[in-house]
Design a protein around this motif. Structure first.
Motif, PDB file in Angstrom:
ATOM      1  N   UNK A 156       0.719  -1.252  -0.104  1.00 44.11           N
ATOM      2  CA  UNK A 156      -0.042   0.107  -0.011  1.00 44.11           C
ATOM      3  C   UNK A 156       0.977   1.284  -0.185  1.00 44.11           C
ATOM      4  N   UNK A 157       1.998   1.248   0.881  1.00 47.65           N
ATOM      5  CA  UNK A 157       2.826   2.293   0.617  1.00 47.65           C
ATOM      6  C   UNK A 157       3.378   2.574  -0.671  1.00 47.65           C
ATOM      7  N   UNK A 158       3.764   1.496  -1.435  1.00 46.90           N
ATOM      8  CA  UNK A 158       4.296   1.759  -2.696  1.00 46.90           C
ATOM      9  C   UNK A 158       3.154   2.150  -3.673  1.00 46.90           C
ATOM     10  N   UNK A 159       2.079   1.772  -3.514  1.00 49.81           N
ATOM     11  CA  UNK A 159       1.032   2.433  -4.197  1.00 49.81           C
ATOM     12  C   UNK A 159       0.556   3.779  -3.976  1.00 49.81           C
ATOM     13  N   UNK A 160       0.838   4.289  -2.859  1.00 54.90           N
ATOM     14  CA  UNK A 160       0.398   5.539  -2.458  1.00 54.90           C
ATOM     15  C   UNK A 160       1.576   6.265  -2.990  1.00 54.90           C
ATOM     16  N   UNK A 161       2.838   5.817  -2.961  1.00 51.55           N
ATOM     17  CA  UNK A 161       3.984   6.482  -3.576  1.00 51.55           C
ATOM     18  C   UNK A 161       3.679   7.030  -5.141  1.00 51.55           C
ATOM     19  N   UNK A 162       3.180   5.955  -5.809  1.00 48.11           N
ATOM     20  CA  UNK A 162       3.058   5.908  -7.213  1.00 48.11           C
ATOM     21  C   UNK A 162       1.911   6.836  -7.356  1.00 48.11           C
ATOM     22  N   UNK A 163       0.988   6.985  -6.502  1.00 45.84           N
ATOM     23  CA  UNK A 163      -0.260   7.793  -6.523  1.00 45.84           C
ATOM     24  C   UNK A 163       0.088   9.256  -6.517  1.00 45.84           C
ATOM     25  N   UNK A 164       1.090   9.492  -5.437  1.00 48.19           N
ATOM     26  CA  UNK A 164       1.607  10.850  -5.069  1.00 48.19           C
ATOM     27  C   UNK A 164       2.251  11.574  -6.171  1.00 48.19           C
ATOM     28  N   UNK A 165       2.882  10.764  -7.259  1.00 48.09           N
ATOM     29  CA  UNK A 165       3.720  11.299  -8.280  1.00 48.09           C
ATOM     30  C   UNK A 165       2.744  11.063  -9.570  1.00 48.09           C
ATOM     31  N   UNK A 166       1.652  10.927  -9.477  1.00 44.98           N
ATOM     32  CA  UNK A 166       0.602  10.570 -10.697  1.00 44.98           C
ATOM     33  C   UNK A 166       0.747   9.509 -11.683  1.00 44.98           C
ATOM     34  N   UNK A 167       1.610   8.493 -11.047  1.00 40.82           N
ATOM     35  CA  UNK A 167       1.903   7.548 -12.060  1.00 40.82           C
ATOM     36  C   UNK A 167       0.584   6.392 -11.783  1.00 40.82           C
ATOM     37  N   UNK A 168      -0.344   6.452 -10.730  1.00 46.73           N
ATOM     38  CA  UNK A 168      -1.561   5.922 -10.310  1.00 46.73           C
ATOM     39  C   UNK A 168      -2.535   6.828  -9.955  1.00 46.73           C
ATOM     40  N   UNK A 169      -3.849   6.403  -9.823  1.00 49.63           N
ATOM     41  CA  UNK A 169      -4.899   6.999  -9.256  1.00 49.63           C
ATOM     42  C   UNK A 169      -5.489   6.101  -8.645  1.00 49.63           C
ATOM     43  N   UNK A 170      -6.228   6.530  -7.374  1.00 48.02           N
ATOM     44  CA  UNK A 170      -6.917   5.615  -6.863  1.00 48.02           C
ATOM     45  C   UNK A 170      -8.328   5.697  -7.006  1.00 48.02           C
ATOM     46  N   UNK A 171      -9.293   4.437  -7.155  1.00 52.47           N
ATOM     47  CA  UNK A 171     -10.607   4.605  -7.609  1.00 52.47           C
ATOM     48  C   UNK A 171     -11.494   5.093  -6.756  1.00 52.47           C
ATOM     49  N   UNK A 172     -12.652   5.730  -6.953  1.00 55.91           N
ATOM     50  CA  UNK A 172     -13.706   5.927  -6.132  1.00 55.91           C
ATOM     51  C   UNK A 172     -13.844   4.794  -5.118  1.00 55.91           C
ATOM     52  N   UNK A 173     -13.936   5.439  -3.714  1.00 58.82           N
ATOM     53  CA  UNK A 173     -14.313   4.454  -2.942  1.00 58.82           C
ATOM     54  C   UNK A 173     -13.124   3.535  -2.373  1.00 58.82           C
ATOM     55  N   UNK A 174     -11.945   3.763  -2.962  1.00 53.42           N
ATOM     56  CA  UNK A 174     -10.673   3.090  -2.646  1.00 53.42           C
ATOM     57  C   UNK A 174     -10.709   1.585  -2.946  1.00 53.42           C
ATOM     58  N   UNK A 175     -11.156   1.224  -3.909  1.00 56.51           N
ATOM     59  CA  UNK A 175     -11.498  -0.188  -4.408  1.00 56.51           C
ATOM     60  C   UNK A 175     -10.205  -0.684  -5.194  1.00 56.51           C
ATOM     61  N   UNK A 176      -9.003   0.291  -5.520  1.00 64.56           N
ATOM     62  CA  UNK A 176      -8.139  -0.105  -6.069  1.00 64.56           C
ATOM     63  C   UNK A 176      -7.414   1.087  -6.887  1.00 64.56           C
ATOM     64  N   UNK A 177      -6.516   0.757  -7.628  1.00 63.22           N
ATOM     65  CA  UNK A 177      -5.622   1.838  -8.185  1.00 63.22           C
ATOM     66  C   UNK A 177      -5.426   1.498  -9.804  1.00 63.22           C
ATOM     67  N   UNK A 178      -5.687   2.630 -10.413  1.00 61.91           N
ATOM     68  CA  UNK A 178      -5.528   2.415 -12.046  1.00 61.91           C
ATOM     69  C   UNK A 178      -4.483   3.528 -12.566  1.00 61.91           C
ATOM     70  N   UNK A 179      -3.973   3.236 -13.688  1.00 55.84           N
ATOM     71  CA  UNK A 179      -3.010   4.161 -14.272  1.00 55.84           C
ATOM     72  C   UNK A 179      -3.331   5.622 -14.261  1.00 55.84           C
ATOM     73  N   UNK A 180      -2.436   6.608 -13.949  1.00 54.76           N
ATOM     74  CA  UNK A 180      -2.675   7.907 -13.658  1.00 54.76           C
ATOM     75  C   UNK A 180      -2.231   8.742 -14.973  1.00 54.76           C
ATOM     76  N   UNK A 181      -2.379  10.033 -14.988  1.00 56.82           N
ATOM     77  CA  UNK A 181      -1.946  10.932 -15.956  1.00 56.82           C
ATOM     78  C   UNK A 181      -0.524  11.040 -16.383  1.00 56.82           C
ATOM     79  N   UNK A 182       0.370  10.582 -15.533  1.00 51.96           N
ATOM     80  CA  UNK A 182       1.680  10.857 -15.641  1.00 51.96           C
ATOM     81  C   UNK A 182       2.150   9.632 -16.643  1.00 51.96           C
TER      82      UNK A 182
END
Length: 245
Positions: free
Chosen positions: A31-57
């Motif tokens: 989860x820490x890895x996923x949050x790190x990727x989310x903070x840099x825009x490589x991932x986005x968290x789905x609504x409701x926190x059901x998972x992570x998808x590719x982000x705008x970066x």
């Protein structure tokens, strides 16, 4: 990087549990890895926190990767096919101001001395490739060229500004150029323009052959093949341009 490579056509969303299992780490670490990727825009968290998808970066990187594909990279396969179909060397040229630059040259297993070598810069008033680039150049470029003394390469080179000006609309009407001995003695050139997504001129594709071996009818038939290659390259350039918008 391992997490990003987990995405595919059938995997568009990742959960922390799935990442933890894949990397053989604790769920909290995943989860820490996923949050790190989310903070840099490589991932986005789905609504409701059901998972992570590719982000705008990721889209930004894809755009830059496409932008890094040069015209020569796109042209080489098209030029190789043109050589295979015609048996003649193929050239890719581009206008640089009032000059022509040879970007690529694909050989055909025959010895043919040409002025165009990779990186060669020549005036734009002689030869099939040059005239194809001049015919579709902006009016101000054409007028700049015609105001200058026109370089003579052979006895067949057109150095009369008015005759050259009259020839350009004819070239545009037929969609290709055939020249004999205008740049190199005894060399036939056949060229066609390459257009991008906005219809603007990008480059010219051409072939070269010994003039005495190619009849007028054969030259026209070859022009059809060259135009087809130019259209194919133009379609690839257009797709790339649209993808990078």
């Amino acid at each position: 990087m391992d997490i990003l490579l987990m995405f595919g056509d059938d995997v568009t969303v990742l959960s922390a549990n799935r990442v933890a299992e894949h990397l053989n780490v604790a769920r909290s670490t995943a989860y820490r890895y996923l949050q790190s990727l989310t903070s840099t825009g490589f991932l986005e968290e789905n609504e409701g926190g059901s998972g992570f998808r590719l982000g705008p970066r990721i889209l930004d990187l894809a755009r830059l990767a496409r932008k890094g594909i040069g015209l020569s990279d796109l042209a080489r396969p098209v030029m190789r096919e043109l050589v295979r179909e015609t048996g003649f060397p193929a050239l890719l040229t581009r206008r640089a101001g009032a000059s022509v630059v040879c970007l690529e040259r694909e050989e055909a297993g025959q010895t043919l001395r040409l002025s165009y070598e990779r990186g060669q810069v020549l005036p734009i008033n002689a030869g099939a490739a040059a005239l194809a680039l001049l015919a579709w150049a902006p009016v101000e470029v054409v007028e700049e060229v015609l105001r200058q003394p026109l370089v003579r390469f052979t006895d067949a080179t057109n150095t009369d500004p008015e005759r050259l000006r009259d020839r350009l609309p004819q070239i545009r009407d037929q969609g290709y150029v055939i020249s004999r001995g205008e740049l190199d003695p005894d060399v036939l050139g056949v060229a066609a323009p390459v257009f991008g997504a906005d219809g603007g001129l990008v480059a010219a594709v051409s072939i070269a052959a010994l003039s005495h071996r190619v009849t007028d009818a054969q030259a026209v038939a070859t022009a059809e093949v060259v135009m087809r290659a130019a259209r194919e390259l133009g379609a690839q350039v257009a797709r790339l341009e649209v993808a990078t918008i």
